[in-house]
Structure formats: C-alpha cells, structure tokens
Design a protein around this motif. Structure first.
Motif, PDB file in Angstrom:
ATOM      1  N   HIS A   1      20.232  15.176  23.290  1.00  0.00           N
ATOM      2  CA  HIS A   1      21.012  14.771  24.171  1.00  0.00           C
ATOM      3  C   HIS A   1      22.201  15.420  24.566  1.00  0.00           C
ATOM      4  N   LEU A   2      23.040  16.281  23.507  1.00  0.00           N
ATOM      5  CA  LEU A   2      24.110  16.986  23.754  1.00  0.00           C
ATOM      6  C   LEU A   2      23.539  18.447  24.320  1.00  0.00           C
ATOM      7  N   PHE A   3      22.438  18.771  24.122  1.00  0.00           N
ATOM      8  CA  PHE A   3      22.038  20.148  24.692  1.00  0.00           C
ATOM      9  C   PHE A   3      21.685  20.341  26.056  1.00  0.00           C
TER      10      PHE A   3
ATOM     11  N   THR B   1      12.633  10.254  20.040  1.00  0.00           N
ATOM     12  CA  THR B   1      13.470   9.995  19.051  1.00  0.00           C
ATOM     13  C   THR B   1      14.586   8.875  19.537  1.00  0.00           C
ATOM     14  N   ALA B   2      14.274   8.033  20.555  1.00  0.00           N
ATOM     15  CA  ALA B   2      15.461   7.003  20.990  1.00  0.00           C
ATOM     16  C   ALA B   2      15.375   5.926  20.014  1.00  0.00           C
ATOM     17  N   TYR B   3      16.338   5.243  19.983  1.00  0.00           N
ATOM     18  CA  TYR B   3      16.666   3.962  19.376  1.00  0.00           C
ATOM     19  C   TYR B   3      15.478   2.973  19.642  1.00  0.00           C
TER      20      TYR B   3
ATOM     21  N   SER C   1       1.810  28.271  22.089  1.00  0.00           N
ATOM     22  CA  SER C   1       1.749  28.223  23.508  1.00  0.00           C
ATOM     23  C   SER C   1       2.267  26.712  24.183  1.00  0.00           C
ATOM     24  N   GLY C   2       1.798  25.825  23.341  1.00  0.00           N
ATOM     25  CA  GLY C   2       2.085  24.588  23.935  1.00  0.00           C
ATOM     26  C   GLY C   2       3.395  23.926  23.761  1.00  0.00           C
ATOM     27  N   ILE C   3       4.173  24.431  23.119  1.00  0.00           N
ATOM     28  CA  ILE C   3       5.701  24.029  22.863  1.00  0.00           C
ATOM     29  C   ILE C   3       6.461  24.613  23.957  1.00  0.00           C
ATOM     30  N   ARG C   4       6.925  23.651  24.862  1.00  0.00           N
ATOM     31  CA  ARG C   4       8.199  24.425  25.849  1.00  0.00           C
ATOM     32  C   ARG C   4       9.377  23.430  25.719  1.00  0.00           C
ATOM     33  N   VAL C   5      10.382  24.272  25.481  1.00  0.00           N
ATOM     34  CA  VAL C   5      11.526  23.563  25.262  1.00  0.00           C
ATOM     35  C   VAL C   5      12.194  22.654  26.494  1.00  0.00           C
ATOM     36  N   VAL C   6      12.299  23.298  27.737  1.00  0.00           N
ATOM     37  CA  VAL C   6      12.683  22.958  28.815  1.00  0.00           C
ATOM     38  C   VAL C   6      12.059  21.448  29.248  1.00  0.00           C
TER      39      VAL C   6
ATOM     40  N   ASP D   1      12.940  15.771  27.562  1.00  0.00           N
ATOM     41  CA  ASP D   1      12.985  14.538  27.964  1.00  0.00           C
ATOM     42  C   ASP D   1      11.863  14.013  27.143  1.00  0.00           C
ATOM     43  N   GLU D   2      10.732  14.315  26.631  1.00  0.00           N
ATOM     44  CA  GLU D   2       9.846  13.703  26.061  1.00  0.00           C
ATOM     45  C   GLU D   2      10.267  13.611  24.369  1.00  0.00           C
ATOM     46  N   TRP D   3      11.044  14.607  23.989  1.00  0.00           N
ATOM     47  CA  TRP D   3      11.764  14.448  22.593  1.00  0.00           C
ATOM     48  C   TRP D   3      12.874  13.481  22.592  1.00  0.00           C
TER      49      TRP D   3
END
Length: 172
Positions: free
Chosen positions: A170-172, A80-82, A65-70, A74-76
């Motif tokens: 980013h492409l999503f 994963t940013a350089y 229940s804690g995983i929210r795609v939308v 931004d957090e993901w």
C-alpha cells in the motif's frame, strides 16, 4: 548442496530458482521501501516471506517472466487484505503446483517450488510474540479500535507478516 535436478538442457547445468529469487527480491524491496520494521528482525523476515509467497504463487506460470510488479500490485494488495483467506489460498496454490509436478509415482519439484515450500514451512511452523489483533477490529472500523499493544499472543509468523506485507504494498 547441489540440487537434484538440472535445467533440462544438457544435464550439466544447475537449475537456478530465478522465479523464487525474483519474488523474494520484490518482497524485500517493498518492505525496505516502507520502512515498517528493521530489516534484521524476525518480523521483517515474516513480512518478506509472506510477500514472496504471495508474489510467487500469484504467478500461475511458475516462471520469471510471469511476475510483473506494476500489474501485480493490485492483485497482491487484494490477496494480503484483511479478511482474505490467504492461508487457504496458499494451500490451494501449493496443492495445484505439487499435483502438476507428479510424474507417475515420483514427484518432481522445481527448485523454485522447493524454496517456496521451505518458506511456507517456516511461516506456518514459527510463532512470534505479537500484539493481539484478533477481535480487536470492530465490524465497522470504529475510530478507536481498542487495540491494547501490551496484550500479546503467540501467532504463526505468516499472520504477522501478512499485514506488514499489505501495508508495504500500500505504501509503495
């Protein structure tokens, strides 16, 4: 192979690692939607496992229940940013999760965490031959970064999967 633990309700049911499976599903869908690499390649697996770990470990409750795609995009993207210390972040999250799983002298690891740890072992223990991107990006991102794709080095799978995952988000 049956897991050693059950879901705790009656002792007869098998614990299903739904949080990990959901994180892996999200990662798989993001990479497939981006059409960045063919799905049967080691590069795809590196991207999927890296993204799945990012999704799973960013959920502090270790529950489906804690995983929210939308709200997670931004957090993901920032994780994963350089330049983000992703490897250190992963190690810290695992340390927190395993410390919370200790009961007396026995460590009780959930099936979700077991799969995440196996994924991390694969990502950190597997090296892939890839273009040498280390030092290729100048400090101010000049128009011609000078990446010579013929120059290849062996790199841990997560280092290849991280930019793939970032670009897929980013492409999503």
């Amino acid at each position: 192979m049956l897991p050693e633990s059950t879901n705790g309700t009656s002792g007869e049911k098998i614990a299903v690692p739904m949080a990990w499976l959901y994180a892996e599903y999200i990662a798989d869908e993001l990479l497939r939607a981006g059409h960045l690499v063919p799905s049967g390649t080691l590069e795809f697996r590196a991207g999927r496992e890296t993204l799945a770990l990012t999704v799973y470990l960013s959920d502090s409750s270790d529950e489906l229940s804690g995983i929210r795609v939308v709200s997670g995009l931004d957090e993901w993207l920032s994780l994963t940013a350089y330049g983000h210390p992703w490897e250190s972040w992963v190690r810290e999250r695992f340390a927190d999760r395993t410390a919370g799983a200790r009961r007396g002298e026995v460590t009780v690891v959930s099936p979700d965490l077991e799969l995440a740890l196996a994924s991390w072992r694969w990502l950190s223990g597997t090296e892939l031959l890839a273009a040498d991107l280390g030092g290729a990006l100048p400090p101010h991102w000049a128009a011609d970064p000078g990446v010579d794709e013929s120059e290849q080095v062996w790199t841990p799978a997560w280092q290849l999967g991280l930019p793939l995952g970032h670009l897929a988000i980013h492409l999503f």
